[in-house]
Scaffold this active site. Structure first.
Site, PDB file in Angstrom:
ATOM      1  CE  LYS A 173       2.582   2.028  -1.493  1.00 34.83           C
ATOM      2  NZ  LYS A 173       1.984   1.480  -0.257  1.00 34.83           N
ATOM      3  CD  GLU A 248      14.148 -10.454  -3.379  1.00 35.90           C
ATOM      4  OE1 GLU A 248      13.771 -11.626  -3.216  1.00 35.90           O
ATOM      5  OE2 GLU A 248      15.297 -10.168  -3.745  1.00 35.90           O
TER       6      GLU A 248
END
Ligand code: NAD
Length: 479
Positions: A173, A248
């Protein structure tokens, strides 16, 4: 208005709900396309397709998988101009930046992992004349890949390429704020002959379509890049299901400048590390720490050059385009107000950059420099993620390190000095996953990439990503 489509099981399809929401153009503040408002049903269909495709893709030879990834890389290169224009329009970043950095890097990601997988080997451990152990690194299944809006295709492909190269299939996504180049990538994958279901792209909102990927029982690994608060939710949700996680997250990166640095090189690079992509790069150095003996000279020169930076229509030759969205622009401006309340002095910028004509409603901000704040205040502790930097003087190396390491984040840091011993010493003491000495954003895709503390968990890049996207299995054979 153009409707973007999901890419599920090799086909471009409408969301099950039939609902869409508007995609804004930051340069003009006007809607220009419609984004599928996908939900759990679309994610379920994508995961089912990915599970079926995994049976074939994971058994294909690495050469065959490599060829498909290299074909995707080639097509990204052939469509550079169109992709760069789309990225610039969707994100507000200068076309020049998208054309020289974002899209070439997306191409490089597919090329790097399309070739890297051919060199990915595993270990063996001999036990004298008794036995030999060897490690199988097996693909795991369906990988969930979720990426942010700041470097849209660049970061999207940074996850997808290694996941696919390692033999997994993917449900991905992109950010709902910048979905357009991911949509173009789905068309490229069809043209490249990627087998149906190998890569599935579901568009939609984070808490709806994104959360459905994270929560899905048949998605055993998640690679996520985005904000720390979202990362915390993902970690909490994925933990009871024992999913593999690569996170991250945000940063508040220090840029430490010692008086004996190469001034001109430092100055040019610091302008970039402060304001590239309107300051919306997780690696931007937003806290500039300057040795006191250089502070006044640095301040005068830096502020003069920042004032000369050109903000405007991203299609033109500008230093800064528009920031990504209206809520984000307002968030950045609220931090400037906070900085003033905390006792900071705005040396330049600090407000909307006024535009005319079709750009009058765009999201433009002046590059902003603030001084006079303590390193512990919120402005210096929280991620702003816009064209705003603070400058602070320090007296000793110890003080610089104390200030640099004083936030909850630990993504990247930059050090400017011509003293070799000091450079190595400071690099060792910085609590960040990445340290740049006398440079910034100089990237070698083989190196481990990621942060410590609240900047994330795990490393991407090079073989680190291929290790993340595979499960090692030890086989012990007695002679
Ligand atoms: P965000 O966390 O709001 O969104 C990132 C992605 O997660 C989007 O695709 C969003 O739709 C999705 N998402 C949101 N809520 C979700 C949920 N509950 N479940 C699943 N998915 C969800 O971040 P953003 O505003 O798009 O991006 C900016 C942030 O990204 C900054 O904090 C920046 O530092 C960080 N970032 C980090 C790196 C890095 O490498 N460390 C790189 C770029 C950006």
């Amino acid at each position: 208005m153009e409707k973007l489509l999901n890419y599920i099981n090799g086909k471009l399809v409408e969301p099950t709900s039939g609902d869409y929401f508007e995609n804004m153009e930051p340069a003009t503040g006007k809607a220009y396309s419609l984004i599928p408002d996908s939900d759990q049903r679309d994610v379920n269909a994508a995961v089912e397709a990915a599970k079926r495709a995994f049976k074939v893709w994971s058994k294909m030879s690495v050469e065959a998988r490599s060829n498909i990834l290299l074909r995707v890389a080639q097509l990204i290169g052939e469509n550079l101009d169109e992709l760069a224009a789309a990225e610039s329009r969707d994100n507000g970043k200068p076309y020049k930046l998208a054309h020289t950095v974002d899209i070439p890097r997306a191409q490089a990601n597919f090329h790097f992992y399309g070739t890297g997988i051919l060199h990915f080997a595993s270990e063996s451990h001999a036990m004298g004349d008794v036995a030999i152990n060897y490690t199988l690194r097996e693909p795991i299944g369906v990988a969930g890949c979720i990426s942010p809006w700041n470097l849209p295709l660049y970061l999207f492909s940074w996850k997808i390429a290694p996941a696919l190269a390692a033999g997994n299939t993917v449900v991905a996504k992109p950010s709902e704020v910048t979905p357009y180049t991911a949509y173009l990538l789905s068309k490229i994958c069809i043209e490249a002959g990627m087998p149906a279901g190998v890569l599935n792209i579901v568009h939609g909102l984070g808490p709806k379509a994104g959360a459905a990927i994270i929560e899905h029982d048949d998605v055993p690994m998640i690679s996520f890049t985005g904000g720390t608060a979202t990362g915390e939710w993902i970690a909490r949700t994925a933990a009871p299901k024992f999913k593999k996680l690569s996170l991250e997250l945000g940063g508040k990166n220090p840029n430490i400048i010692f008086a004996n640095c190469d001034f001109e090189d430092m100055m040019k690079t610091t302008l970039r590390s402060s304001f590239a992509n309107q300051g919306q790069i997780c690696l931007c150095g937003s806290r500039i720490l300057v040795e006191r003996s250089l502070y006044e000279k640095f301040k005068t020169e830096f502020v003069a050059r920042v004032k000369a930076m050109k903000v405007g229509n991203p299609k033109e030759d500008v230093n800064l385009g528009a920031v990504v969205s209206k809520p984000h622009m307002e968030k950045v401006l609220s931090y400037v107000e906070l900085a003033k309340q905390e006792g900071g002095t705005v040396l330049c910028g600090g407000k909307k950059a006024e535009m005319t004509g079709e750009f009058a409603e765009g999201y433009y901000l002046e590059p902003t420099v603030i001084e006079g704040l303590s390193h512990t205040c919120r402005t210096n502790q929280e991620e702003i993620f816009g064209p705003v930097v603070t400058i602070q003087p320090f007296d000793t190396e110890e003080e610089a390190l104390m200030m640099a390491n004083s936030t909850k984040y630990g993504l990247a840091s930059t050090v400017w000095t011509s003293d070799l011993k000091r450079a190595h010493r400071v690099a060792r003491e910085l609590h960040t996953g990445i340290v740049w000495i006398n440079c910034w954003l100089l990237r070698d895709l083989r190196t481990p990439f990621g942060g410590v503390k609240s900047s994330g968990v795990g490393r991407e890049g090079g073989f680190e990503a291929l290790q993340f996207f595979t499960e090692p299995k030890n086989v012990c054979v007695k002679y």
